[in-house]
Design an enzyme around this catalytic site. Structure first.
Site: not given
Length: 248
Positions: A149, A136
């Site tokens: 995350y 990401s």
């Protein structure tokens, strides 16, 4: 890799994972889809002419069973796409260890265990395979409300490099894709809020959010022979966001 590679995609019942499976199937792979949503993933796998398996990628025992079944029923995979991932947003000062661990169990530990198991099968059968991890932009930039995350995706970035170096002598390539803002269910709240969408677009030079298929196509590139000299890399598919300094 074989003429018709056997490709496993995790977290493939919907969104980016499903788009990856579709792109790989269109490129001629035999696809296997795995997801915690068993009924949904089996239906999508059948639509693509592949096979679906229910699996919680946050549980090591289920990962082991998944690979046992795939190898017994279809043989070793030659392509692995580690897409399964979760986020548990919350205030940093109130974030529980349980929620922190749950995210790392799926996003980082699950990616490691699946990579290791797939690589063992590739090495044992002399398969010069390809592994693609889903990172990401949050491996590089952080959002305080999703600390676990961000940490997990930073770990995926480094795991990708370490695995690429470890597996290069076996002809196995390991790369990652780092999406930016992509039009999936995770962005549903943003899509419904014009002010939130305006903020997203203000930091996206291309002026729009990406599609799941745009991620899937990059994954398929990294999985296939056109990227045969690429390993240990993360390709950020973010509309230019990471390169943006400021706007006026």
């Amino acid at each position: 890799m074989a003429d018709k590679p056997l490709a496993l995609v995790t977290g493939a019942a919907q969104g980016i994972g499903l788009a990856c499976a579709e792109a790989l199937a269109e490129d001629g792979a035999s696809v296997i889809l795995a997801d915690i949503k068993g009924e949904a993933v089996m239906a999508e796998a059948a639509r693509l002419g592949g096979h679906g398996y229910a699996c919680d990628l946050g549980k090591p025992a289920e990962i082991a069973v998944l690979f046992d079944r795939i190898e017994a029923e279809h043989g070793p995979v030659s392509v692995l796409v580690n897409n399964a991932g979760i986020a548990r947003p919350g205030d940093f000062l109130e974030l529980s260890l349980e929620d922190w661990q749950a995210v790392l169990d799926v996003n980082l530990n699950g990616t490691f265990l699946a990579t290791q198991r797939a690589a063992r099968g590739m090495v044992a059968h002399g398969i010069r395979g390809s592994i693609v991890n889903m990172s990401s932009i949050n491996a590089q930039v952080a959002i305080p409300a999703i600390a676990s995350y961000c940490a997990s995706k930073g770990g995926v970035m480094q795991l990708t490099k370490a695995a690429a170096l470890a597996l290069a002598p076996h002809g196995i390539r390991v790369n990652a894709v780092g999406p930016g803002s992509i039009d999936t269910d995770m962005m549903a709240g943003v899509n419904a809020n014009p002010e939130a969408m305006a903020r997203v677009l203000s930091r996206t030079p291309l002026g729009r959010v990406g599609t799941a298929r745009e991620i899937g196509d990059v994954v398929a590139f990294l999985a296939g022979p056109k990227s045969s000299y690429v390993t240990g890399e993360t390709i950020y598919v973010d509309g230019g966001r990471l390169g943006l300094n400021y706007t006026v």
